[in-house]
Design a protein around this motif. Structure first.
Motif, PDB file in Angstrom:
ATOM      1  N   PRO A 133       0.733  -1.171  -0.039  1.00  0.00           N
ATOM      2  CA  PRO A 133       0.100  -0.032   0.116  1.00  0.00           C
ATOM      3  C   PRO A 133       1.009   1.175  -0.073  1.00  0.00           C
ATOM      4  CG  PRO A 133      -0.785  -1.567   1.567  1.00  0.00           C
ATOM      5  CD  PRO A 133       0.401  -2.244   1.241  1.00  0.00           C
ATOM      6  N   LYS A 134       0.600   2.253  -0.818  1.00  0.00           N
ATOM      7  CA  LYS A 134       1.260   3.403  -0.748  1.00  0.00           C
ATOM      8  C   LYS A 134       1.632   4.385   0.426  1.00  0.00           C
ATOM      9  CE  LYS A 134       0.146   4.207  -5.772  1.00  0.00           C
ATOM     10  NZ  LYS A 134      -0.310   5.244  -6.719  1.00  0.00           N
ATOM     11  N   ASP A 135       0.514   4.192   1.265  1.00  0.00           N
ATOM     12  CA  ASP A 135       0.532   4.875   2.542  1.00  0.00           C
ATOM     13  C   ASP A 135       1.256   4.168   3.783  1.00  0.00           C
ATOM     14  OD1 ASP A 135      -1.175   2.978   2.882  1.00  0.00           O
ATOM     15  OD2 ASP A 135      -2.503   4.348   3.926  1.00  0.00           O
ATOM     16  N   LYS A 136       1.873   2.768   3.233  1.00  0.00           N
ATOM     17  CA  LYS A 136       2.618   2.169   4.179  1.00  0.00           C
ATOM     18  C   LYS A 136       3.902   1.860   3.915  1.00  0.00           C
ATOM     19  CE  LYS A 136      -0.947   1.316   6.686  1.00  0.00           C
ATOM     20  NZ  LYS A 136      -1.180   1.629   8.309  1.00  0.00           N
ATOM     21  N   GLN A 137       4.503   2.671   2.807  1.00  0.00           N
ATOM     22  CA  GLN A 137       6.013   2.314   2.511  1.00  0.00           C
ATOM     23  C   GLN A 137       6.956   2.516   3.676  1.00  0.00           C
ATOM     24  OE1 GLN A 137       7.252   4.364  -1.236  1.00  0.00           O
ATOM     25  NE2 GLN A 137       9.062   4.818  -0.238  1.00  0.00           N
ATOM     26  N   PRO A 138       7.845   1.651   3.912  1.00  0.00           N
ATOM     27  CA  PRO A 138       8.791   1.576   4.935  1.00  0.00           C
ATOM     28  C   PRO A 138       9.910   2.203   4.852  1.00  0.00           C
ATOM     29  CG  PRO A 138       8.669  -0.452   3.868  1.00  0.00           C
ATOM     30  CD  PRO A 138       7.933   0.407   3.259  1.00  0.00           C
ATOM     31  N   GLU A 139      10.877   2.127   5.701  1.00  0.00           N
ATOM     32  CA  GLU A 139      12.250   2.920   5.679  1.00  0.00           C
ATOM     33  C   GLU A 139      13.074   2.041   4.484  1.00  0.00           C
ATOM     34  OE1 GLU A 139      14.032   2.822   9.346  1.00  0.00           O
ATOM     35  OE2 GLU A 139      12.561   4.170  10.296  1.00  0.00           O
ATOM     36  N   PRO A 140      14.008   2.462   4.008  1.00  0.00           N
ATOM     37  CA  PRO A 140      14.851   1.571   3.182  1.00  0.00           C
ATOM     38  C   PRO A 140      15.393   0.531   4.001  1.00  0.00           C
ATOM     39  CG  PRO A 140      15.341   4.182   2.866  1.00  0.00           C
ATOM     40  CD  PRO A 140      14.476   3.860   4.146  1.00  0.00           C
ATOM     41  N   PRO A 141      15.883  -0.566   3.329  1.00  0.00           N
ATOM     42  CA  PRO A 141      16.524  -1.595   4.058  1.00  0.00           C
ATOM     43  C   PRO A 141      17.749  -1.335   4.929  1.00  0.00           C
ATOM     44  CG  PRO A 141      16.155  -2.182   1.648  1.00  0.00           C
ATOM     45  CD  PRO A 141      15.998  -0.861   1.821  1.00  0.00           C
ATOM     46  N   GLY A 142      18.002  -1.718   6.281  1.00  0.00           N
ATOM     47  CA  GLY A 142      18.827  -1.450   7.092  1.00  0.00           C
ATOM     48  C   GLY A 142      19.961  -2.697   7.118  1.00  0.00           C
ATOM     49  N   LEU A 143      19.903  -3.543   6.239  1.00  0.00           N
ATOM     50  CA  LEU A 143      20.777  -4.333   6.314  1.00  0.00           C
ATOM     51  C   LEU A 143      22.313  -3.782   5.995  1.00  0.00           C
ATOM     52  CD1 LEU A 143      18.840  -6.495   3.474  1.00  0.00           C
ATOM     53  CD2 LEU A 143      19.434  -7.220   6.019  1.00  0.00           C
ATOM     54  N   GLU A 144      23.209  -4.282   6.673  1.00  0.00           N
ATOM     55  CA  GLU A 144      24.487  -3.854   6.709  1.00  0.00           C
ATOM     56  C   GLU A 144      25.036  -3.447   5.329  1.00  0.00           C
ATOM     57  OE1 GLU A 144      28.695  -4.034   9.410  1.00  0.00           O
ATOM     58  OE2 GLU A 144      27.519  -5.720   8.894  1.00  0.00           O
ATOM     59  N   TRP A 145      25.220  -4.812   4.478  1.00  0.00           N
ATOM     60  CA  TRP A 145      25.470  -4.841   3.294  1.00  0.00           C
ATOM     61  C   TRP A 145      24.844  -4.019   2.291  1.00  0.00           C
ATOM     62  CZ3 TRP A 145      22.439  -6.423  -0.484  1.00  0.00           C
ATOM     63  CH2 TRP A 145      21.189  -7.200  -0.124  1.00  0.00           C
ATOM     64  N   ALA A 146      23.673  -3.612   2.433  1.00  0.00           N
ATOM     65  CA  ALA A 146      22.799  -2.731   1.686  1.00  0.00           C
ATOM     66  C   ALA A 146      23.046  -1.542   1.671  1.00  0.00           C
ATOM     67  CB  ALA A 146      21.378  -2.891   1.956  1.00  0.00           C
ATOM     68  N   ASN A 147      24.036  -1.000   2.648  1.00  0.00           N
ATOM     69  CA  ASN A 147      24.346   0.462   2.900  1.00  0.00           C
ATOM     70  C   ASN A 147      25.819   0.674   2.766  1.00  0.00           C
ATOM     71  OD1 ASN A 147      21.382   1.798   3.628  1.00  0.00           O
ATOM     72  ND2 ASN A 147      21.545  -0.198   4.824  1.00  0.00           N
TER      73      ASN A 147
END
Length: 428
Positions: A133-147
């Motif tokens: 749902p558009k109004d439920k978009q979470p924060e970007p992934p917090g995985l260590e490798w993804a950042n």
């Protein structure tokens, strides 16, 4: 099959588990598959949906329905130009959000002709999309490798011909390392020459202590170490489809993602990374050649929009080598970590018949993960928010270490593997 398992293996749009998984950022494809602005669009199927990925004139990645809203024509045959895909049949044009921006025959109809489009971000060389749902978009992934910088990370994907759940449960089940991977660890460049190999091979009777946390499960696997210590491998299962593998010696850390294509196929993403330094040229060469948790592909399949099918697959019995099995060069006769896992997980069938399984104490983490997924699915249907939507909940790390027999590894982990901690890589 129990109602719980029937629920968990079905992930199409409108199914309870499908609704749950769409609440998270979904890895869709490699950024390199749509490398060029206004380059060729490619077909993508994720969670049973047939979609189209492309990069617009400004370099922004887009993921939209494959089909034009006018007559249902595939936009794969359209034109990627001027910040949108234009249908080749009657000229309707759609931007990266799926919004219709031109209807040549009836400009006043644009607003009514839009199609499904999902917001995208790019991290670690992967295009991720949010499909909920558009109004439920979470924060970007917090995985260590993804950042981390892309220089610190190597990612690959392969198509696996079975349901995502049985594939993911292979990542949760680390006791199998002492068996199917027993001889591989001595030969693979990312595992060879480490003390961890000795402990893993000598002790196949791993026992687990498992802790539940906001982001998933931490698995403490105990094997015999030195006379006064145990060897602990701390594996992470991160909600809803990630796992992190304890490193071997001074090698890159590793992990997986298990993403449903449909109910009978999934993308098995494999990751190696180092938090504090770029991967070396030798490491990248080995990973690119299919070493470690990666694999070589059937010729012509590892192309943008390809099937990314491994060269060792069910049609050739995964190139099983009975002589290598007899000579203890491969425990199962299949060579390579990825092929070894796939051969066993796919052998269960496209969807495992869970009614026939008889679980052991070492499978407790699998049981807990199933219950957590099902509980989240049920609660979402009742209007409750899913777990681990905050990026911090995914900021954990795997480790391998020796620890005195009279001390609890959980005490060590609280100090050394806490969320967001700036700790060394713990491995032996």
């Amino acid at each position: 099959m129990s109602e719980m398992m029937k629920t968990l293996v079905r992930t199409g749009k409108g199914t309870p588990t499908g609704d749950l998984l769409r609440r998270y950022w979904v890895p869709i494809l490699l950024s390199s598959e749509i490398a060029q602005p206004d380059g060729p669009q490619i077909r993508v199927q994720i969670l049973g949906e047939k979609l189209l990925a492309f990069r617009n004139s400004e370099g922004v990645a887009g993921l939209i329905s494959e089909f034009c809203s006018h007559r249902g024509v595939s936009l794969y045959f359209g034109r990627n130009e001027d910040n949108g895909i234009r249908c080749s049949y009657h000229g309707l044009k759609f931007d990266v959000s799926g919004r219709c921006v031109d209807v040549p025959q009836a400009p006043q109809m644009c607003e009514k002709m839009s199609i499904t489009g999902y917001p995208c971000i790019e991290r670690a060389g992967i295009v991720w999309a949010y499909m909920g749902p558009k109004d439920k978009q979470p924060e970007p992934p917090g995985l260590e490798w993804a950042n981390l910088p892309e220089s610190h990370v190597f990612v690959s994907k392969r198509m696996q011909e079975c349901n995502y759940l049985q594939a993911m449960e292979g990542g949760i089940d680390t006791s199998h390392v002492s068996f199917v991977h027993k001889f591989e660890v001595d030969n693979d460049p990312l595992h060879m020459g480490t003390k961890a190999n000795d402990y893993i091979k000598k002790d196949g009777n791993v026992t687990f202590e498992i802790e539940k946390h906001g982001g998933g499960l931490t698995l403490f696997g105990k094997r015999n170490g030195e006379p006064d210590s145990n060897y602990w491998r701390v594996t992470q299962w991160i909600f809803p489809w990630y796992n992190l593998i304890p490193p071997f010696g001074d090698h890159a850390l590793g992990g997986h993602m298990w993403i449903p294509i449909d109910d009978h196929h999934c993308w098995a993403w494999s990751v190696n990374f180092h938090p504090y330094k770029p991967l070396s040229e030798t490491e990248r060469a080995d990973l690119g050649a299919g070493k470690g948790v990666h694999c070589p592909y059937e010729a012509g399949t590892n192309v943008p929009g390809g099937t990314w099918r491994p060269v060792a697959n069910k049609d050739n019995d995964y190139l099983i080598d009975r002589q290598a099995q007899k000579e203890r060069r491969s425990y199962s006769g299949v060579m390579g970590f990825a092929a070894q896992d796939a051969s066993l997980q796919e052998s269960m069938g496209p969807i495992q018949n869970h009614d026939l399984e008889k679980l052991l104490p070492s499978d407790r983490a699998i049981v807990m993960a199933r219950r957590m997924l099902h509980e989240a699915t049920t609660q979402l249907q009742e209007g409750h928010e899913p777990p681990a939507l905050e990026s911090q909940a995914q900021a954990v790390r795997a480790a391998g270490f020796l620890y005195p027999k009279d001390q609890k590894p959980q005490d060590w982990a609280k100090v050394h593997l806490t969320y967001g901690s700036d700790q060394p890589v713990y491995s032996i």
